[in-house]
Enzyme design. Structure first.
Site, PDB file in Angstrom:
ATOM      1  N   HIS A  18      -2.513   9.951  -0.296  1.00  0.00           N
ATOM      2  CA  HIS A  18      -2.414   8.201  -0.115  1.00  0.00           C
ATOM      3  C   HIS A  18      -1.258   7.752  -0.825  1.00  0.00           C
ATOM      4  CE1 HIS A  18      -2.787   3.700   0.166  1.00  0.00           C
ATOM      5  NE2 HIS A  18      -2.324   3.290  -1.291  1.00  0.00           N
ATOM      6  N   GLU A  19      -1.173   8.113  -1.566  1.00  0.00           N
ATOM      7  CA  GLU A  19       0.321   7.692  -3.539  1.00  0.00           C
ATOM      8  C   GLU A  19       1.381   8.712  -2.352  1.00  0.00           C
ATOM      9  OE1 GLU A  19      -0.196   5.600  -4.880  1.00  0.00           O
ATOM     10  OE2 GLU A  19      -2.277   5.670  -5.036  1.00  0.00           O
ATOM     11  N   HIS A  22       3.278   7.118  -0.407  1.00  0.00           N
ATOM     12  CA  HIS A  22       3.954   5.945  -2.033  1.00  0.00           C
ATOM     13  C   HIS A  22       5.305   6.925  -1.886  1.00  0.00           C
ATOM     14  CE1 HIS A  22       1.310   2.670  -1.077  1.00  0.00           C
ATOM     15  NE2 HIS A  22       0.446   3.690  -2.049  1.00  0.00           N
TER      16      HIS A  22
END
Length: 411
Positions: A18-19, A22
């Protein structure tokens, strides 16, 4: 021990991916990413690579990518402050030393009159009684208490990027979770095959009714209890409805037909004979299985959210970190296939939850970016920050409530 390791790996993978979504899109847009963190709370381990510090933190309840400009810069240089400056071969400032200047004899000491590290990139001040002005390198670092912090010129800050670039950097996190689910499920399909809805016996479980009756993998089931079988679902339906009842299976094997009596055992309220569905292996089939199952997980989660908001599912039924850890532990006990399927479902869940239009979540941030796109100018950062702060506080309270629900259920 294996189950505990599985929990760590599953949650670490979900948050990392997920990170990472980003991080990659933010870097692609030219945003300075100061920190990539897995977990919250005190730091356990960290290292610096390039412009970013990679950190492992104590509490396994999420992670973050700290982008320049999202929060006010914590280091300020004031008028009248003495700083030490070092330069590159082109005469640009590369290091701005704020503390222990005497430990850096190579530094030029300047009393600051103006320090613009965002737009003009210059430092003006007094050196040996004369006024001087020095250009600052875009990647200069500030040294304070032996800690280095890279400056963030405005064009490297989150707020300087276009609406599309900022939205992409925020949306990339949830998107990465959907892609992870697809990859995990596709990998399962490639490794173990994809279930097909045909009336054929798949792998049999030793010492279960099917194996004891002599059924073998690849047997085609023509009928059960006199009813023709056209799909695997037909077999499941009649077996599930007949616990303890002897059923006559008409089987075709290598061109020959014969009858076999099989009595399903009762598990809970349904009958089972100990066979798996038939599978097929192909890259295209595996990819289709990954995409369809990811979609089905998404649809199921949205349906549950709808029931939650309409009151059909009470808040007491929600699970927090404790409950999810417990379910992950149980999934690990049931083998790799179940664990990977559960990890894929969790990844989809994480992606969807982050896209909810709630403050402090990715979805809430996308709402503010969307409003900015419609009105043609950004919302006051202080007001937006307050909304996100209140949203974060609400989420923390919600986590406490569902965690208490988990503890009450378990103990």
């Amino acid at each position: 021990m294996v189950q505990v390791l599985a929990i760590v790996l599953v949650f670490g993978l979900l948050v990392f991916i997920h990170e990472l979504g980003h991080l990659l899109l933010a870097k692609r847009a030219g945003i300075l990413c100061r920190e990539f963190a897995i977990g919250m709370g005190p730091k356990l381990f960290s290292f610096v690579k390039g412009e970013t510090r990679y950190t492992l933190r104590l509490l396994p309840i999420g992670g973050f990518v700290r982008m320049a400009g999202e929060d006010p810069e914590v280091i300020e240089i004031h008028h009248g402050q003495d700083v030490g400056l070092t330069f590159d071969k082109d005469g640009k400032v590369t290091h701005i030393i704020l503390t222990n200047i005497r430990n850096h004899p190579e530094a030029t000491v300047v009393t600051v009159k103006e320090a613009d590290l965002e737009h003009q990139l210059l430092i003006r001040g007094i050196e040996d009684g004369e006024e001087v002005s020095y250009p600052v390198h875009p990647k200069a670092v500030i040294l304070q208490h032996n800690q280095e912090t890279q400056i963030a010129p405005y064009d490297r800050q989150f707020g300087s990027k276009t609406v599309g670039q900022r939205a992409a950097a925020i949306f990339a996190g949830p998107l990465a979770n959907f892609l992870l689910a697809f990859v995990l499920l596709t990998g399962l399909g490639l490794a173990y095959g994809v279930p097909v809805d045909k009336p054929i016996i798949g792998q049999t479980i030793p010492d279960q009714p099917a194996a004891q009756a002599g059924l073998k993998q690849g047997d085609k089931v023509l009928s059960v209890a006199g009813k023709p079988m056209n799909t695997w679902k037909d077999i499941v339906q009649i077996v599930s409805a007949s616990p303890g009842k002897e059923l006559t299976f008409v089987i075709e094997r290598e061109g020959e037909q014969f009858s076999v009596p099989v009595t399903p055992v009762k598990e809970g309220e349904i009958g089972k004979i100990g066979v798996y569905s038939p599978t097929s292996k192909s890259p295209l089939g595996a990819a289709k299985y990954g995409a369809v199952t990811t979609y089905e997980f998404s649809k199921l989660i949205y349906q549950m959210l709808g029931k939650l908001f309409t009151g059909q599912v009470p808040v007491q039924e929600l699970s927090g970190p404790v409950g999810i850890f417990n379910y992950t532990y149980k999934a690990a006990e049931n083998g790799l296939v179940v664990l990977v399927q559960w990890a894929a479902a969790l990844s989809v869940n994480l992606g969807i939850m982050n896209l909810l239009p709630l403050p402090a979540l990715d979805g809430g941030r996308l709402v503010f970016i969307g409003i900015e796109a419609l009105r043609g100018r950004p919302i006051d950062p202080q007001k937006e920050g307050m909304v996100h702060f209140l949203g974060f506080a609400f989420l923390m309270v919600l986590i406490l409530v569902v965690t208490w629900n988990d503890i009450q259920r378990f103990f």
